[in-house]
Enzyme design. Structure first.
Site, PDB file in Angstrom:
ATOM      1  N   ASP A  31       9.983  38.659  47.537  1.00 39.33           N
ATOM      2  CA  ASP A  31       8.617  38.182  47.882  1.00 39.33           C
ATOM      3  C   ASP A  31       7.676  38.982  48.943  1.00 39.33           C
ATOM      4  OD1 ASP A  31       6.425  36.347  48.014  1.00 39.33           O
ATOM      5  OD2 ASP A  31       7.632  35.103  46.595  1.00 39.33           O
ATOM      6  N   ASN A  67       9.120  37.775  38.072  1.00 41.01           N
ATOM      7  CA  ASN A  67       8.429  36.487  37.894  1.00 41.01           C
ATOM      8  C   ASN A  67       7.010  36.658  38.946  1.00 41.01           C
ATOM      9  OD1 ASN A  67       7.853  33.268  38.089  1.00 41.01           O
ATOM     10  ND2 ASN A  67       8.487  34.016  40.116  1.00 41.01           N
ATOM     11  N   TYR A 132      -6.629  37.772  33.623  1.00 34.50           N
ATOM     12  CA  TYR A 132      -5.219  37.063  33.751  1.00 34.50           C
ATOM     13  C   TYR A 132      -4.464  37.144  32.386  1.00 34.50           C
ATOM     14  CZ  TYR A 132      -1.330  33.601  34.637  1.00 34.50           C
ATOM     15  OH  TYR A 132      -0.052  32.903  34.743  1.00 34.50           O
TER      16      TYR A 132
HETATM   17  P1  NAD Z   1       3.398  30.668  42.999  1.00 34.40           P
HETATM   18  O1  NAD Z   1       1.906  31.218  43.690  1.00 34.40           O
HETATM   19  O2  NAD Z   1       3.732  29.134  43.555  1.00 34.40           O
HETATM   20  O3  NAD Z   1       4.521  31.941  43.448  1.00 34.40           O
HETATM   21  C1  NAD Z   1       4.157  33.079  43.046  1.00 34.40           C
HETATM   22  C2  NAD Z   1       5.092  34.010  44.275  1.00 34.40           C
HETATM   23  O4  NAD Z   1       4.832  35.389  43.903  1.00 34.40           O
HETATM   24  C3  NAD Z   1       4.577  33.853  45.520  1.00 34.40           C
HETATM   25  O5  NAD Z   1       5.750  33.352  46.486  1.00 34.40           O
HETATM   26  C4  NAD Z   1       3.994  34.893  46.015  1.00 34.40           C
HETATM   27  O6  NAD Z   1       4.093  35.295  47.379  1.00 34.40           O
HETATM   28  C5  NAD Z   1       4.830  36.090  45.143  1.00 34.40           C
HETATM   29  N1  NAD Z   1       3.946  37.279  44.890  1.00 34.40           N
HETATM   30  C6  NAD Z   1       2.601  37.414  44.642  1.00 34.40           C
HETATM   31  N2  NAD Z   1       2.158  38.708  44.742  1.00 34.40           N
HETATM   32  C7  NAD Z   1       3.476  39.545  44.972  1.00 34.40           C
HETATM   33  C8  NAD Z   1       3.515  40.718  45.045  1.00 34.40           C
HETATM   34  N3  NAD Z   1       2.833  41.716  44.959  1.00 34.40           N
HETATM   35  N4  NAD Z   1       5.179  41.047  45.190  1.00 34.40           N
HETATM   36  C9  NAD Z   1       5.875  40.026  45.288  1.00 34.40           C
HETATM   37  N5  NAD Z   1       5.632  38.707  45.193  1.00 34.40           N
HETATM   38  C10 NAD Z   1       4.716  38.219  45.207  1.00 34.40           C
HETATM   39  O7  NAD Z   1       3.133  30.818  41.403  1.00 34.40           O
HETATM   40  P2  NAD Z   1       4.080  30.195  40.418  1.00 34.40           P
HETATM   41  O8  NAD Z   1       3.315  29.090  39.781  1.00 34.40           O
HETATM   42  O9  NAD Z   1       5.288  29.944  40.713  1.00 34.40           O
HETATM   43  O10 NAD Z   1       3.870  31.593  39.379  1.00 34.40           O
HETATM   44  C11 NAD Z   1       5.029  32.286  39.196  1.00 34.40           C
HETATM   45  C12 NAD Z   1       4.753  33.051  37.716  1.00 34.40           C
HETATM   46  O11 NAD Z   1       4.483  32.203  36.632  1.00 34.40           O
HETATM   47  C13 NAD Z   1       3.586  33.922  37.725  1.00 34.40           C
HETATM   48  O12 NAD Z   1       3.893  35.133  37.374  1.00 34.40           O
HETATM   49  C14 NAD Z   1       2.523  33.105  37.070  1.00 34.40           C
HETATM   50  O13 NAD Z   1       1.614  34.297  36.362  1.00 34.40           O
HETATM   51  C15 NAD Z   1       3.297  32.551  36.078  1.00 34.40           C
HETATM   52  N6  NAD Z   1       2.722  31.200  35.488  1.00 34.40           N
HETATM   53  C16 NAD Z   1       2.436  30.340  36.292  1.00 34.40           C
HETATM   54  C17 NAD Z   1       1.757  29.294  35.505  1.00 34.40           C
HETATM   55  C18 NAD Z   1       1.545  27.843  36.338  1.00 34.40           C
HETATM   56  O14 NAD Z   1       0.854  27.108  35.644  1.00 34.40           O
HETATM   57  N7  NAD Z   1       1.737  27.700  37.630  1.00 34.40           N
HETATM   58  C19 NAD Z   1       1.492  29.171  34.150  1.00 34.40           C
HETATM   59  C20 NAD Z   1       2.115  30.232  33.475  1.00 34.40           C
HETATM   60  C21 NAD Z   1       2.590  31.354  34.079  1.00 34.40           C
END
Ligand code: NAD
Length: 232
Positions: A31, A67, A132
């Site tokens: 991360d 992810n 997105y």
């Molecule tokens: P979150 O923001 O809680 O976690 C995302 C993590 O990714 C964070 O710890 C952040 O520091 C890390 N990150 C961001 N940019 C980065 C980079 N350049 N390199 C390494 N790490 C990086 O979000 P989440 O909800 O757990 O989302 C995780 C995944 O799930 C994402 O790909 C998001 O698009 C996808 N997603 C989320 C949802 C939702 O509703 N939360 C729905 C569909 C898909």
């Protein structure tokens, strides 16, 4: 099995790291902050260094969970193209870089699996999510294409497509709205099951696709969305 989970310090990634460890895997979170290994997936050198560090520590790599992701709001009216580029650098090319760096190790594994985090936004038109959604559509297509390419290498490639999940991501989104309580109500009402998805529920899907228990499953995208894509 040794697993890398990008974006593993928060939300869905953190839940995945916890679950994979509970099931006996050695899971390493990568991360930009708070992970086991610092790694920005938009930086090729950092991705190579992170994979090298995991190999130095654990000697193998069997599972990659791509992810890490960032969000953006807006339409293609007056687009901020730098924001589009940043989104694709992280959400799409991040998965390309990481999978590429892991390839020699995955090829050597008898149980190699890549799991990408797509989104319901890839296949469902949602307002104000142009960049997105496009990035997640790319991940969905990439998943199928990589799955086809890597059958000869014995590497399975699948994705999960979450609906709106109760993670810090959505909390940040709500914080930005004028009326967070109303915004949460709207997001919840959009979910046919009447609630947001939990990070743990998505982690169970990822763990299944990552595991040798799904050895015959490749090129699939598993919706974990409370019915948002398919039900009315
Ligand atoms: P979150 O923001 O809680 O976690 C995302 C993590 O990714 C964070 O710890 C952040 O520091 C890390 N990150 C961001 N940019 C980065 C980079 N350049 N390199 C390494 N790490 C990086 O979000 P989440 O909800 O757990 O989302 C995780 C995944 O799930 C994402 O790909 C998001 O698009 C996808 N997603 C989320 C949802 C939702 O509703 N939360 C729905 C569909 C898909």
């Amino acid at each position: 099995l040794v697993a890398i989970v990008t974006g593993g310090a928060s939300g869905i990634g953190a839940a995945t790291v916890t679950l994979l460890r509970a099931r006996g895997a050695t899971a390493v979170s990568l991360d930009i902050s708070g992970g086991d290994v610092m790694c920005d997936v938009s930086d090729t050198a950092q991705v190579a260094a992170a994979v090298a560090e995991v190999i130095a520590r654990h000697g193998a790599l069997d599972i990659v969970v791509n992810n890490a992701g960032i969000g953006a709001s807006g339409t293609i009216e007056d687009p901020d193209l730098d924001e589009w580029r940043r989104l694709f650098e992280v959400n799409v090319l991040g998965a390309v870089r990481m999978s590429n760096a892991a390839l020699p190790w995955l090829t050597a594994s008898p149980h190699a699996s890549i799991v990408n985090t797509a989104s319901v936004a890839a296949d469902t038109g949602l307002v104000m999510r142009a960049a997105y959604s496009a990035s997640k559509g790319a991940i969905t297509s990439l998943t199928r294409s990589m799955a086809a390419d890597f059958i000869p290498l014995g590497i399975r490639v699948n994705a999960v497509a979450p609906g709106t999940a109760a993670t810090p991501w959505v909390a940040r989104l709500l914080d930005k709205s004028d009326d967070p309580e109303l915004a949460l109500q709207k997001l919840t009402a959009r979910q046919p099951i009447g609630r947001l998805i939990t990070a743990e529920e998505i982690a169970y899907g990822i763990a299944y696709l990552a595991s040798p228990l799904s050895a015959s499953t490749t090129g699939t995208v598993l919706p974990i969305d409370g019915g948002l894509h398919s039900l009315r």
